[in-house]
Design an enzyme around this catalytic site. Structure first.
Site, mmCIF file in Angstrom:
data_model
loop_
_atom_site.group_PDB
_atom_site.id
_atom_site.type_symbol
_atom_site.label_atom_id
_atom_site.label_comp_id
_atom_site.label_asym_id
_atom_site.label_seq_id
_atom_site.Cartn_x
_atom_site.Cartn_y
_atom_site.Cartn_z
ATOM 1 N N GLU A 315 42.374 -17.249 13.084
ATOM 2 C CA GLU A 315 42.654 -18.153 12.041
ATOM 3 C C GLU A 315 42.877 -17.530 10.641
ATOM 4 O OE1 GLU A 315 38.778 -20.633 12.269
ATOM 5 O OE2 GLU A 315 39.884 -21.808 13.592
ATOM 6 N N ASP A 388 35.384 -24.588 20.667
ATOM 7 C CA ASP A 388 34.743 -24.504 19.191
ATOM 8 C C ASP A 388 33.446 -25.365 19.195
ATOM 9 O OD1 ASP A 388 34.282 -23.766 16.620
ATOM 10 O OD2 ASP A 388 36.090 -24.765 15.865
ATOM 11 N N GLU A 416 29.031 -29.341 12.656
ATOM 12 C CA GLU A 416 30.490 -29.453 12.185
ATOM 13 C C GLU A 416 31.154 -30.556 12.872
ATOM 14 O OE1 GLU A 416 32.576 -25.795 12.709
ATOM 15 O OE2 GLU A 416 34.527 -27.057 12.038
HETATM 16 O O1 GCW Z 1 34.287 -24.068 13.919
HETATM 17 C C1 GCW Z 1 35.631 -23.662 13.359
HETATM 18 C C2 GCW Z 1 35.400 -23.686 11.872
HETATM 19 C C3 GCW Z 1 35.634 -22.934 11.008
HETATM 20 C C4 GCW Z 1 35.237 -21.356 11.365
HETATM 21 C C5 GCW Z 1 35.617 -21.260 12.835
HETATM 22 C C6 GCW Z 1 34.987 -19.668 13.123
HETATM 23 C C7 GCW Z 1 34.200 -19.901 9.849
HETATM 24 O O2 GCW Z 1 36.307 -25.102 11.767
HETATM 25 O O3 GCW Z 1 35.598 -23.330 9.535
HETATM 26 O O4 GCW Z 1 35.518 -20.601 10.367
HETATM 27 O O5 GCW Z 1 35.245 -22.139 13.660
HETATM 28 O O6 GCW Z 1 34.065 -20.056 14.021
HETATM 29 O O7 GCW Z 1 35.268 -18.745 12.851
#
Ligand code: GCW
Length: 732
Positions: A315, A388, A416
């Protein structure tokens, strides 16, 4: 919780005694949740009499900061629960005692029969026995921290209304590193945080120690959490600068008596950003030297510093691949810098690139081939599922696939993707589900738990991390029920064989009430809550259907910079059917699993229906096991999810009067929000998928409240915890 209990003032209970009437009167007052599960409210009278009997005197080992914290907690607990104020004595002088210590600090316990070798470095025994003819309770361990854990265990028995007549507890953790990862930024915002600002007030550290830090440490220690990473994995190099290391050292000093080590996230480009180098290439000697000197500096301030947690080449974060190097090159470079000091590197496997054929495959593709090339002080931190932290995912295929590498589990406590703090979703069943899943890595019985605890393939490092849900809200976690996720995480990290139901029950008893009718109903609510969320959000193996801010449904979301962030990429709904084909005719992600598992997931008939659309693109008229078509069943699951929330609401309202009104009212309001949002999820999802399926709702099922365009137009640009770009993401 009383912040004065910090190991320096062990006799807080005596202070409380002076104002005993006040302490007792407070039980009927409203509660704001700050005390978490450590409320120590008076327990029933029958148990009280029996318990008081055996608690006239505390005989404690030679004081150390940790033992002092244990004795302090014990006196606080006994006073609150029993109204007892036992004397603290160095040797046995009275008839009834609690003996608390290690064989070294309290030599009289050496003669007692204890299986010391089974306790390891952190385990403990809590036993009722007869000592010199007198009823006695023993809280003992090989180390002071084990004694502190034993103390919390003893208090838990009291809090949950268990008899003290015949206690025989021996408990030791199987996993060595049990860590909370905070995604907190230095300016106090919290990425994916739904409980207010960060609890870490870096600006006032190191000179001001917020009493919350001590209560945080107590709460963590009470469930066996022994590490904390206070800063975000989307890291700032600033946290590695000298002033911030001084601030971290102050936190480390607070946490040390509670057995909690501090770690830091390490931004891979720090040598450039704060070190003045031109490169962060892990094979460059000046870069290696920079990290070595940085590690030396940290250990000079914090001798028991835990190590680094790293998100690299993920990311947009920098990493070794920026220099044509591998994750192993990057992790090993940091590991070498820490090795002389005993530190570890937790290197995350959460990586994906734009343009791949299946986002679910990428972590495995990057890491599997590196098995065997990591130093033994490196562990690969793997999210429970391959995408995720979704409401439900299959287990991550890296578990069991890297026998020569330590792999630790990462779960997310901040919800989240599970309704933030306002939805009641107890995550115990989710964590338990992944731990119990069989990877078949070394034949049947190769559960994720066994991979993680090192019993399948032995490793020096074994660990579990939870992305923290803690913030500065008075109740810590943004809602009362989210405290259970912090609690449950710690308990499962300590002992993966515990059932999430038993954990929920402990938590309800300690947090709310021991009344059996209350406990039964609330535990049932909690245990059904995760499946309810799966049903109203992403049933039958659907995944990642939320808006770009991660608040609310947006199954229509498409386009943008990264296909793997959009809902249409994951659901693939078209005129024929719905679901992501991950079999050999599709992305073949199934091949990343052991053959037995791959065979199961490859077969439309054998794939568990709860994961059906994760692995298969299924025709709308496919007959499910129930005999219903897939389309009908999908609608039924969404509807059932909403119904489950309505049922939770009703259950909760039937409990009015059973607990203080302050907490009762907040839970009631949040359940109302959850019901409204569950319906939103159902209606928006059905309205959208109907434009693909072109089928009517099964008879008797309510139509959606609005048409699709209404849901598509909803936009909430200022969602808590979202990354800054989310405010510009209102267009589909
Ligand atoms: O779940 C996703 C999130 C990001 C997060 C990323 C990660 C900290 O949307 O906000 O970043 O994973 O786990 O690195």
């Amino acid at each position: 919780m009383n912040s004065a209990v910090n190991g320096k003032r062990p006799l807080t209970a005596y202070a409380c005694l002076l104002v005993a009437s006040l302490c007792i009167a407070s039980q009927s007052r409203a509660e704001d949740g700050y005390e978490l599960w450590l409320r120590y409210k008076p327990i029933g009278t029958r148990q009280l009499e029996a318990s008081r009997e055996s608690t006239t005197e505390i005989v404690a080992g030679t004081p150390s900061p940790t033992l002092t914290a244990a004795v302090s907690e014990l006196t606080r607990g006994l006073f609150g629960l029993l109204g007892a104020s036992p004397a603290i004595a160095p040797t046995v002088t009275k008839d009834r005692s609690i003996l608390i210590g290690t064989p070294r600090s309290l030599p009289i316990i050496r003669q007692l029969e204890v299986k010391w070798d089974q306790l390891g470095a952190e385990g403990y025994v809590v036993r009722s026995l007869t000592y010199e003819g007198h009823p006695t309770i023993l809280i003992a361990a090989n180390s002071d921290i084990g004694v502190l854990y034993g103390t919390f265990s003893f208090l838990r028995l009291l809090q949950t209304g268990q008899s003290l007549q015949n206690i025989q507890v021996l408990s030791a953790p199987r996993v060595r590193y049990r860590i909370l990862d905070h995604w907190d930024n230095l300016g106090r915002s919290v990425e994916r945080g739904y409980a207010g600002e960060s609890i870490w007030d870096w600006h006032k550290l190191p000179d001001y120690i917020d009493p919350r830090y001590i209560d945080y440490a107590r709460a963590c220690a009470s469930v066996g959490i022994n590490g904390t990473v206070p800063n975000n994995v989307n890291a700032s190099s600033v946290s590695l600068t000298s002033p911030y290391l001084g601030k971290l050292a102050a936190l480390a000093n607070v946490f040390r008596p509670y057995g909690i080590r501090v770690y830091l996230t390490a931004k891979f480009s720090a040598p450039i950003e704060i070190g003045g180098l031109q490169t962060a290439d892990p094979l460059n000697p000046s870069v290696q030297d920079w990290w070595r000197r940085k590690a030396d500096e940290i250990y000079g301030l914090i001798p028991d510093f835990g190590g680094f947690l790293v998100k690299a080449n993920s990311e947009g974060e920098p990493g070794p691949q920026d220099y044509g190097r591998t994750h192993a090159d990057g992790a090993n470079m940091l590991a070498d810098a820490l090795a002389a000091h005993g530190g570890i590197v937790m290197w995350r496997a959460f990586v994906y690139r734009a343009g791949g054929d299946d986002r679910a495959k990428q972590g495995f593709e990057d890491f599997k081939r590196l098995d065997g090339s990591f130093r033994d002080n490196v562990t690969i931190q793997v999210k429970n599922g391959p995408i995720d932290f979704q409401p439900r995912e299959p287990f991550h295929p890296l578990f069991g696939a890297m026998p020569k590498t330590s792999t630790m589990l990462e779960v997310q406590l901040t919800k989240e993707y599970l309704g933030f703090a306002t939805h009641l979703v107890f995550l115990g069943p989710l964590i338990e589900e992944v731990l119990r899943t069989d990877t078949y890595a070394a034949g049947p019985g190769s559960t994720v738990a066994k991979v993680v605890d090192g019993s399948l393939f032995p490793h020096r490092i074994t660990g579990i991390a939870g992305v923290a849900n803690v913030g500065s809200d008075r109740n810590w976690t943004g809602s009362h029920f989210d405290q259970a996720n912090w609690y449950g995480f710690g308990r499962l990290a300590w002992d993966a064989s515990l059932s999430s139901r038993a954990i929920a029950e402990e938590w309800v008893r300690m947090t709310f009430s021991n009344d059996p009718a209350f406990v039964g109903r609330v535990v049932a609510m909690m245990m059904g809550s995760r499946e309810a969320a799966v049903n109203y959000m992403t049933p039958l193996g659907l995944t990642h259907q939320m808006s770009r801010s991660h608040y609310g449904p947006a199954p229509w979301s498409t386009g943008g910079p990264e296909a793997g962030w959009t809902s249409t990429y994951f659901a693939r709904a078209d005129e024929k059917g719905i679901g992501f084909d991950r079999t050999v005719t599709g992305s073949n992600a199934v091949a990343q699993y052991a053959p037995q598992v791959a065979a199961e997931f490859s077969s439309l008939k054998r794939t568990p229906e709860r994961l059906l659309l994760w692995f298969h693109h299924v025709p709308w008229d496919y007959r499910m096991r129930s005999g219903n078509t897939l389309w009908d069943e999908l609608v039924m699951h969404y509807t059932h999810g909403v119904q489950s929330v309505s049922d939770m609401r009703q259950t909760w309202s039937s409990l009015q009067g059973a607990i203080d009104s302050e907490r009762f009212e907040q839970v009631s309001s949040f359940l109302a929000i959850q019901e409204k949002e569950a319906k939103w999820w159902r209606d928006a999802s059905i309205a959208y998928f109907q434009t693909r399926s072109h089928r009517l709702l099964p008879s008797g099922f309510e139509p959606t409240e609005h048409d699709l365009s209404y849901y598509e137009a909803l936009c909430f640009p200022y969602v808590p915890g979202a990354r800054p770009e989310a405010s510009s993401l209102c267009k589909k």
